[in-house]
Every structure is written in C-alpha cells, then in structure tokens.
Design a protein around this motif. Structure first.
Motif, short mmCIF file in Angstrom:
data_model
loop_
_atom_site.label_atom_id
_atom_site.label_comp_id
_atom_site.label_asym_id
_atom_site.label_seq_id
_atom_site.Cartn_x
_atom_site.Cartn_y
_atom_site.Cartn_z
N VAL A 127 0.85 -1.19 0.00
CA VAL A 127 0.00 0.00 0.00
C VAL A 127 0.88 1.24 0.00
N LEU A 128 0.61 2.16 -0.91
CA LEU A 128 1.35 3.41 -1.01
C LEU A 128 0.45 4.58 -0.64
N ASP A 129 1.05 5.64 -0.09
CA ASP A 129 0.26 6.84 0.19
C ASP A 129 0.20 7.72 -1.05
N ALA A 130 -0.36 8.91 -0.91
CA ALA A 130 -0.53 9.81 -2.05
C ALA A 130 0.80 10.24 -2.66
N GLN A 131 1.87 10.19 -1.88
CA GLN A 131 3.20 10.57 -2.37
C GLN A 131 3.98 9.37 -2.91
N GLY A 132 3.37 8.20 -2.93
CA GLY A 132 4.03 7.01 -3.45
C GLY A 132 4.94 6.33 -2.46
N GLN A 133 4.83 6.66 -1.17
CA GLN A 133 5.66 6.05 -0.14
C GLN A 133 4.97 4.81 0.44
N LEU A 134 5.74 3.79 0.75
CA LEU A 134 5.21 2.56 1.34
C LEU A 134 4.68 2.84 2.74
N VAL A 135 3.42 2.44 2.98
CA VAL A 135 2.82 2.66 4.30
C VAL A 135 2.16 1.42 4.87
N GLY A 136 2.00 0.36 4.08
CA GLY A 136 1.32 -0.81 4.60
C GLY A 136 1.27 -1.96 3.60
N LEU A 137 0.55 -2.99 3.98
CA LEU A 137 0.36 -4.18 3.14
C LEU A 137 -1.09 -4.61 3.24
N LEU A 138 -1.74 -4.79 2.10
CA LEU A 138 -3.12 -5.27 2.07
C LEU A 138 -3.12 -6.74 1.69
N THR A 139 -3.81 -7.57 2.48
CA THR A 139 -3.91 -8.99 2.17
C THR A 139 -5.37 -9.41 2.15
N ARG A 140 -5.68 -10.32 1.24
CA ARG A 140 -7.05 -10.83 1.19
C ARG A 140 -7.39 -11.60 2.45
N ALA A 141 -6.43 -12.30 3.02
CA ALA A 141 -6.67 -13.05 4.25
C ALA A 141 -7.07 -12.11 5.39
N GLU A 142 -6.42 -10.93 5.44
CA GLU A 142 -6.76 -9.96 6.49
C GLU A 142 -8.17 -9.41 6.28
N LEU A 143 -8.55 -9.17 5.03
CA LEU A 143 -9.88 -8.67 4.73
C LEU A 143 -10.97 -9.66 5.13
N LEU A 144 -10.65 -10.96 5.10
CA LEU A 144 -11.64 -12.00 5.36
C LEU A 144 -11.67 -12.46 6.81
N ARG A 145 -10.95 -11.79 7.68
CA ARG A 145 -11.00 -12.18 9.09
C ARG A 145 -12.44 -12.06 9.60
N PRO A 146 -12.96 -13.08 10.29
CA PRO A 146 -14.37 -13.08 10.72
C PRO A 146 -14.77 -11.86 11.52
N GLU A 147 -13.89 -11.38 12.39
CA GLU A 147 -14.27 -10.24 13.22
C GLU A 147 -14.35 -8.94 12.43
N ARG A 148 -13.78 -8.93 11.22
CA ARG A 148 -13.82 -7.73 10.39
C ARG A 148 -15.10 -7.67 9.55
N LEU A 149 -15.64 -8.84 9.18
CA LEU A 149 -16.79 -8.89 8.28
C LEU A 149 -18.10 -8.68 9.03
N PRO A 150 -19.08 -8.02 8.39
CA PRO A 150 -20.41 -7.93 8.98
C PRO A 150 -21.04 -9.31 9.10
N ARG A 151 -22.05 -9.42 9.95
CA ARG A 151 -22.76 -10.68 10.08
C ARG A 151 -23.66 -10.90 8.87
N LEU A 152 -23.97 -12.16 8.58
CA LEU A 152 -24.72 -12.48 7.37
C LEU A 152 -26.09 -11.82 7.36
N HIS A 153 -26.70 -11.64 8.54
CA HIS A 153 -28.04 -11.08 8.57
C HIS A 153 -28.03 -9.55 8.67
N ASP A 154 -26.84 -8.92 8.66
CA ASP A 154 -26.79 -7.46 8.66
C ASP A 154 -27.32 -6.92 7.34
N SER A 155 -27.79 -5.70 7.36
CA SER A 155 -28.38 -5.09 6.18
C SER A 155 -27.32 -4.82 5.11
#
Length: 232
Positions: A127-155
């Motif tokens: 992940v780069l910021d607006a100036q093109g500097q490295l600021v992080g790493l995005l992973t699909r596994a992190e996005l799919l962590r259960p505590e991050r996702l809404p519940r199935l019955h949420d709107s």
C-alpha cells in the motif's frame, strides 16, 4: 537489513533478527497457492516431440517408431540449439523477487482494492500513500477475518459501508520490508516471525523495487537454478 514503514514513514532500520521485538502485533496470513510447471523440454517450435512414439515423415504422416538412442540424440541436439540458462546458487532476495510490483493506494476503497487483487489473482499488495511512499500491506486473508466482516443477517448498508472504507483502515501497518541483497535465510526468518505471506522490497532510499513472497521462495526450490540451503 530490515526496514519497517508505517503511515508516519520509516520507523525502524536494523537486523532482521529484531523482527519479533519491533513487530509484535502483525496478524498472521496464508500464502498463495503455488503453480508448479514440469521441467519437460518444450519442442512446440519444431512441431514434434521426441518423446512421442513416431517420427514425422516427409509427407507429414507418422513414420517408423524412433529408437531410444535416436530420441536422446534429437533431444541433445535441441538442447545445444537452445542452451539452458547458466545455473547458479540462489542466495539473496534479488534472485527470487518479483520486480513488477502491483500496488494499491491507501485512499482507495476496500471494494476497489479487493477487485484489483481478484482481477490479478493476487493475495496481497503493498500500500502506497498519495506521495508514493510505502505505508502498509493489504492482504485478502486480512480482509476476510471473521471479526472484520459484517454478520450475514446485517443489512446491505453495513456491507456497503465496509466496502466503502479506505484501504488505510484495513491494511497491515506498520509493514516490514527488506532490501534486494538480503539473504534468503534471513527473509525466511522474517516470514516465520511475522506470519506474512510476503514483504515489499525497497532500496536504500526506501523506494519500492519489488515484492518477495513465500511462493517466490518455493518456486526457487522447485525450479532451476538450485537454491543454496544450509542449516545454522
């Protein structure tokens, strides 16, 4: 040498052995699947395969079966015409890293970044910021962590709110990075300590020059040239 980058810039530069101390809170993720190719020589350019049962005839009709000696001789001739790359031990990150780096921006929406990873078949991206500097790493596994996702019955509104968040909210930060001349055994130590599927590669000035993943190391083990491994 280990470098750690966050939203405030360079946070640490020092030995990789200090990774456990300076990066105690990174989440674990999974590596991407490894696609393994065979080492069988490709004779597509010549229009036939010496491993096949018959040799081509002048009329294009299969002729008599080749003897094993003849097949070996033809294969050897093909290898002389197209010599294999020079073999050398793989010891450093520069030997196995991917120089063409796919990145996402910290200000991109989660939906945009997620779609980019899916379209390119990737499990993570620096992940780069607006100036093109490295600021992080995005992973699909992190996005799919259960505590991050809404519940199935949420709107649907809750799900839309998740996808509208900026990448900066869900990225791994601070993120470790290595330099191209880092020894592969030190990279392996870093991946074991952090649980990350890979790390960005930066030069001495902090510019992003590549990405090295577990898959890159595994492919080096499977394919030529040989990986120089030792214990200690």
């Amino acid at each position: 040498m280990l470098a750690v980058y966050g939203t405030s810039g360079l946070m640490y530069r020092g030995p990789i052995e200090e990774a456990r101390r300076v990066l105690p809170t990174l989440r674990s993720t999974r590596a991407r699947a490894l696609k393994v190719e065979t080492d069988r020589p490709d004779f597509a350019d010549s229009g036939w395969d010496p491993y096949a049962a018959h040799a081509p005839s002048a009329a294009g009709v299969p002729g008599e079966p080749l003897s094993r000696n003849a097949a070996v001789a033809v294969q050897a001739y093909g290898e002389v015409q197209r010599p294999s790359p020079q073999r050398q031990p793989l010891q450093r990150v520069a030997d196995v890293m991917t120089p063409e780096v796919v990145t996402v921006r910290a200000g991109d929406s989660v939906e945009q970044a997620w779609q980019r990873l899916i379209d390119l078949g990737l499990g993570q991206a620096p992940v780069l910021d607006a100036q093109g500097q490295l600021v992080g790493l995005l992973t699909r596994a992190e996005l799919l962590r259960p505590e991050r996702l809404p519940r199935l019955h949420d709107s649907a509104i809750v799900w839309r709110a998740l996808l509208a968040q900026p990448v900066s909210v869900v990225m791994v930060s601070p993120v470790p990075a290595v330099e191209p001349d880092t020894l592969l055994r030190r990279l392996a130590l870093l991946l074991l300590h952090t649980g990350l599927p890979g790390v960005p590669v930066v030069d001495m000035a902090g510019a992003l020059v590549g990405f090295v993943s577990r898959s890159d190391v595994l492919k080096a083990v499977v394919h030529d040239p040989p990986l120089d491994l030792w214990a200690g």
